[in-house]
Design a protein around this motif. Structure first.
Motif, PDB file in Angstrom:
ATOM      1  N   ALA A 179       0.839  -1.211   0.000  1.00 45.96           N
ATOM      2  CA  ALA A 179       0.000   0.000   0.000  1.00 45.96           C
ATOM      3  C   ALA A 179       0.865   1.248   0.000  1.00 45.96           C
ATOM      4  CB  ALA A 179      -0.929  -0.008   1.210  1.00 45.96           C
ATOM      5  N   GLY A 180       1.888   1.239  -0.876  1.00 49.81           N
ATOM      6  CA  GLY A 180       2.711   2.434  -1.062  1.00 49.81           C
ATOM      7  C   GLY A 180       2.139   3.259  -2.208  1.00 49.81           C
ATOM      8  N   VAL A 181       2.959   4.170  -2.712  1.00 49.46           N
ATOM      9  CA  VAL A 181       2.482   5.102  -3.739  1.00 49.46           C
ATOM     10  C   VAL A 181       2.032   4.375  -5.008  1.00 49.46           C
ATOM     11  CG1 VAL A 181       3.110   7.150  -5.040  1.00 49.46           C
ATOM     12  CG2 VAL A 181       4.176   6.721  -2.853  1.00 49.46           C
ATOM     13  N   ILE A 182       2.852   3.453  -5.494  1.00 49.55           N
ATOM     14  CA  ILE A 182       2.525   2.767  -6.750  1.00 49.55           C
ATOM     15  C   ILE A 182       1.260   1.936  -6.591  1.00 49.55           C
ATOM     16  CG2 ILE A 182       3.284   0.971  -8.374  1.00 49.55           C
ATOM     17  CD1 ILE A 182       6.117   2.012  -8.079  1.00 49.55           C
ATOM     18  N   GLY A 183       1.197   1.170  -5.516  1.00 48.77           N
ATOM     19  CA  GLY A 183       0.048   0.300  -5.285  1.00 48.77           C
ATOM     20  C   GLY A 183      -1.253   1.081  -5.235  1.00 48.77           C
ATOM     21  N   LEU A 184      -1.242   2.229  -4.565  1.00 51.55           N
ATOM     22  CA  LEU A 184      -2.483   2.971  -4.398  1.00 51.55           C
ATOM     23  C   LEU A 184      -2.847   3.762  -5.659  1.00 51.55           C
ATOM     24  CD1 LEU A 184      -2.139   4.085  -0.683  1.00 51.55           C
ATOM     25  CD2 LEU A 184      -3.294   2.093  -1.644  1.00 51.55           C
ATOM     26  N   VAL A 199      -6.047  -4.488  -1.536  1.00 45.82           N
ATOM     27  CA  VAL A 199      -4.649  -4.127  -1.286  1.00 45.82           C
ATOM     28  C   VAL A 199      -4.179  -4.882  -0.042  1.00 45.82           C
ATOM     29  CG1 VAL A 199      -3.051  -2.222  -0.855  1.00 45.82           C
ATOM     30  CG2 VAL A 199      -5.138  -1.812  -2.190  1.00 45.82           C
ATOM     31  N   VAL A 200      -3.109  -5.641  -0.199  1.00 49.36           N
ATOM     32  CA  VAL A 200      -2.560  -6.390   0.935  1.00 49.36           C
ATOM     33  C   VAL A 200      -1.260  -5.716   1.359  1.00 49.36           C
ATOM     34  CG1 VAL A 200      -1.802  -8.654   1.762  1.00 49.36           C
ATOM     35  CG2 VAL A 200      -3.540  -8.517  -0.029  1.00 49.36           C
ATOM     36  N   GLU A 201      -1.206  -5.284   2.606  1.00 46.95           N
ATOM     37  CA  GLU A 201      -0.055  -4.498   3.075  1.00 46.95           C
ATOM     38  C   GLU A 201       0.536  -5.116   4.332  1.00 46.95           C
ATOM     39  OE1 GLU A 201       1.966  -1.764   2.355  1.00 46.95           O
ATOM     40  OE2 GLU A 201       2.799  -2.186   4.342  1.00 46.95           O
ATOM     41  N   PHE A 202       1.856  -5.182   4.360  1.00 48.42           N
ATOM     42  CA  PHE A 202       2.588  -5.766   5.480  1.00 48.42           C
ATOM     43  C   PHE A 202       2.377  -4.982   6.784  1.00 48.42           C
ATOM     44  CE2 PHE A 202       6.441  -6.005   8.049  1.00 48.42           C
ATOM     45  CZ  PHE A 202       6.578  -7.378   8.196  1.00 48.42           C
ATOM     46  N   ALA A 234       1.574 -10.279   5.469  1.00 47.51           N
ATOM     47  CA  ALA A 234       2.767 -10.473   4.645  1.00 47.51           C
ATOM     48  C   ALA A 234       2.462 -11.470   3.538  1.00 47.51           C
ATOM     49  CB  ALA A 234       3.916 -10.980   5.494  1.00 47.51           C
ATOM     50  N   VAL A 235       2.590 -11.028   2.307  1.00 46.20           N
ATOM     51  CA  VAL A 235       2.377 -11.945   1.179  1.00 46.20           C
ATOM     52  C   VAL A 235       3.572 -12.884   1.090  1.00 46.20           C
ATOM     53  CG1 VAL A 235       2.221 -12.099  -1.336  1.00 46.20           C
ATOM     54  CG2 VAL A 235       0.893 -10.372  -0.102  1.00 46.20           C
ATOM     55  N   SER A 236       3.277 -14.185   1.037  1.00 43.32           N
ATOM     56  CA  SER A 236       4.386 -15.142   1.002  1.00 43.32           C
ATOM     57  C   SER A 236       4.484 -15.852  -0.340  1.00 43.32           C
ATOM     58  CB  SER A 236       4.216 -16.159   2.127  1.00 43.32           C
ATOM     59  OG  SER A 236       2.928 -16.730   2.039  1.00 43.32           O
ATOM     60  N   THR A 269       5.999  -3.503  -4.102  1.00 50.30           N
ATOM     61  CA  THR A 269       6.622  -3.568  -2.780  1.00 50.30           C
ATOM     62  C   THR A 269       7.929  -2.793  -2.729  1.00 50.30           C
ATOM     63  OG1 THR A 269       7.567  -5.668  -3.464  1.00 50.30           O
ATOM     64  CG2 THR A 269       5.578  -5.770  -2.127  1.00 50.30           C
ATOM     65  N   GLY A 270       8.056  -1.781  -3.561  1.00 50.62           N
ATOM     66  CA  GLY A 270       9.234  -0.924  -3.519  1.00 50.62           C
ATOM     67  C   GLY A 270      10.123  -1.072  -4.740  1.00 50.62           C
ATOM     68  N   ARG A 271      11.128  -0.235  -4.807  1.00 50.75           N
ATOM     69  CA  ARG A 271      12.079  -0.266  -5.918  1.00 50.75           C
ATOM     70  C   ARG A 271      13.495  -0.313  -5.348  1.00 50.75           C
ATOM     71  NH1 ARG A 271       9.960   1.115 -10.843  1.00 50.75           N
ATOM     72  NH2 ARG A 271      11.997   1.808 -11.579  1.00 50.75           N
ATOM     73  N   VAL A 348       4.015  13.551  -3.586  1.00 52.02           N
ATOM     74  CA  VAL A 348       2.609  13.617  -4.010  1.00 52.02           C
ATOM     75  C   VAL A 348       2.119  12.234  -4.425  1.00 52.02           C
ATOM     76  CG1 VAL A 348       0.980  14.651  -5.654  1.00 52.02           C
ATOM     77  CG2 VAL A 348       2.951  15.985  -4.872  1.00 52.02           C
ATOM     78  N   ILE A 349       0.923  11.885  -4.011  1.00 53.97           N
ATOM     79  CA  ILE A 349       0.264  10.678  -4.523  1.00 53.97           C
ATOM     80  C   ILE A 349      -0.877  11.174  -5.403  1.00 53.97           C
ATOM     81  CG2 ILE A 349      -0.812   8.468  -3.942  1.00 53.97           C
ATOM     82  CD1 ILE A 349       0.433   8.656  -1.196  1.00 53.97           C
ATOM     83  N   TYR A 350      -0.851  10.753  -6.684  1.00 53.77           N
ATOM     84  CA  TYR A 350      -1.749  11.358  -7.668  1.00 53.77           C
ATOM     85  C   TYR A 350      -3.078  10.619  -7.810  1.00 53.77           C
ATOM     86  CZ  TYR A 350       2.389  14.037  -8.716  1.00 53.77           C
ATOM     87  OH  TYR A 350       3.483  14.858  -8.609  1.00 53.77           O
TER      88      TYR A 350
END
Ligand SMILES: NC(=O)c1ccc[n+]([C@@H]2O[C@H](COP(=O)([O-])OP(=O)(O)OC[C@H]3O[C@@H](n4cnc5c(N)ncnc54)[C@H](O)[C@@H]3O)[C@@H](O)[C@H]2O)c1
Length: 464
Positions: A179-184, A199-202, A234-236, A269-271, A348-350
């Protein structure tokens, strides 16, 4: 072969801006880029294409949810997915071509191919080794991987942010991991296009690092828009069968295992820095334990004459932070003073409404032991936001309790990503909340809410 003053590796927002500024300062510059088009992740598969889809899906949402309320009646608008993707590609194409034009205008050589650094002063592209006085690594980042989850953008079932920009069809259901910027952002695109999005968030909250009140309100707004959230999970693993996916996750509170079926899964889940293949190990360029290139105060790596900026170095992975570093390092290389104010970088989250923030959050200020005042103003008290059906959010301004100096601002509201800049300028000038409160703001605008929040730091908001 002529010697360059500067070779920039990577033509994303950090790299191309660096190349242009260096050329403007009179340096002989080349920029290496292996993609078919300039602009890096941001223009090709990031900020720009996602904004096109966010805009198109927002328009659709308006026709379905709000047109009738405004007395706009008529046939139900339907999505032509291929055409929407075409609009997205045209938006991208116009911008990447624009950078090519700017390169020509500034006499920057585009060295097409993937670069490796042979030694300080030597950059290899294909079979050719180019000589240069300085090198800037602006190679960006790539989506990080998740154990037990195999991304296949071509198959279009389990995708990362790149694959999510061209799914073969709009899925009926989608699981977003993270549930970070990209996911949302992308999750809200597909929710508006009709997908059932979970949305599944750790963590136990969304958008880590954001102001706590913003996180809560943002989650409420997105839930109202139809997104579902599974937090503390946590998605496994993800398996695929017959063109669909099964996502397995464990709830952290009791370790219980659950699954969700979906037609598409977005892994967000990040970059991580993209520096493989540059040959940094051999050169002795030091990296942090998280894989970022180590730099000093002037963006120079542990090897003299080799600099690094943007997503490849520590700090927020934001295009505009990379651009600022690109300009600053070009100034340094040209013998001038480059400067980036890292405490005034907006985020910013667009989504709709947008979420924007700059400076300290209330939590960070308190943790740092700072005495603060918080001025809050809800968009419910703002006529313009109400007319736009976007009055669920607020502006929260944080100022120093003694000096009244503005330390941060957090906004959920219409065009928050534009509004935040008034606070950025105020912070750059060391302004107080009262300075903002005493500044005349046009009526009726959403920006009046920023002034009201500033008033709330002092004698009180008028329309609260
Ligand atoms: N609008 C923008 O400015 C913009 C847009 C896109 C990307 N970006 C940048 O790109 C970078 C990457 O974005 P992102 O959204 O992928 O990353 P992020 O770091 O913002 O969010 C990733 C989320 O995934 C969660 N997560 C990690 N592993 C998990 C697991 N196994 N199960 C469930 N959840 C898990 C994390 O807790 C985190 O909340 C960020 O630095 C972001 O700022 C910015």
């Amino acid at each position: 072969m002529s010697t360059y003053d500067l070779i920039v590796i990577g033509a994303g927002p950090g790299g191309y801006v660096c190349a242009i500024r260096a050329a403007q300062l009179g340096l002989k510059v080349a920029c290496v880029e292996g993609r078919e088009t300039l602009g890096g992740t941001c223009l090709n598969v990031g900020c720009i294409p996602s904004k096109a889809l966010l805009h198109a899906s927002h328009m659709l949402h308006e026709t379905h949810e709000n047109f009738e309320k405004m007395g706009l009646m008529g046939a139900h608008v339907e999505v032509d997915w291929a055409k929407m993707l075409g609009y997205k590609s045209e938006t991208v194409g116009g911008n990447t071509k624009g950078i090519e034009f700017l390169f020509k205008k500034n006499k920057i050589d585009w060295l097409k191919g993937w670069a490796s650094i042979e030694a300080a002063g030597k950059v290899k592209v294909g079979e050719t080794v180019y000589e240069t006085k300085n090198i800037v690594i602006a190679s960006g980042s790539e989506p990080s991987t998740l154990k037990g989850v195999e991304v296949d953008n071509k198959a279009g079932i389990v995708v990362d942010s790149t694959g999510a920009l061209e799914l073969p069809k709009i899925p009926k259901s989608m699981v977003v991991i993270g549930a970070g910027v990209i996911g949302l952002e992308l999750g809200s695109v597909y929710a508006r296009l009709g997908a059932d999005v979970t949305v599944v968030e750790f963590l136990d909250f969304i958008t880590p690092g954001m102001d706590g009140e913003v996180q809560k309100q943002f989650q409420k707004i997105l839930t109202k828009q139809g997104l579902k959230f599974v937090l503390g999970a946590a998605v496994s693993g993800v398996s695929t069968e017959n063109g669909a996916a099964k996502v397995t996750y464990k709830l952290r509170k009791d370790d219980s295992e659950h699954t969700i079926d979906a037609e598409a899964v977005l892994v967000a889940t990040g970059r991580r820095p993209y520096i493989a293949g540059l040959g940094l190990d051999t050169l002795g360029v030091e990296v942090t334990d998280r894989g970022f290139v180590k730099i000093d105060d002037h963006w120079q790596t542990s090897v003299k004459g080799i600099y690094a900026i943007g997503d490849a170095v520590p700090g927020p992975m934001l295009a505009h932070k990379a651009e600022d570093e690109g300009m600053a390092v070009a100034e340094v290389i040209a013998g001038k003073h480059g400067h980036v104010n890292y405490s005034v970088i907006p985020g910013v989250i667009y989504t709709t409404p947008e979420v924007a923030s700059v400076g300290l959050t209330e939590e960070a200020a308190k943790e740092a032991g700072r005495k603060i005042k918080v001025g809050k103003f809800p968009f419910m008290g703002n006529a313009r936001a109400k007319a736009l059906f976007q009055a669920d959010g607020f502006v929260k301004l944080i100022a120093d309790a003694e000096t009244d100096r503005v330390l941060g601002c957090h906004i959920i509201g219409p065009n928050a990503g534009e509004m935040i800049h008034e606070v950025c300028v105020a912070m750059e000038f060391g302004a107080s909340a009262q300075d903002i409160a005493l500044t005349c703001h046009a009526h009726p605008t959403c920006s009046e809410a920023v002034r009201e929040a500033a008033l709330a730091c002092g004698g009180g908001a008028i329309h609260a």
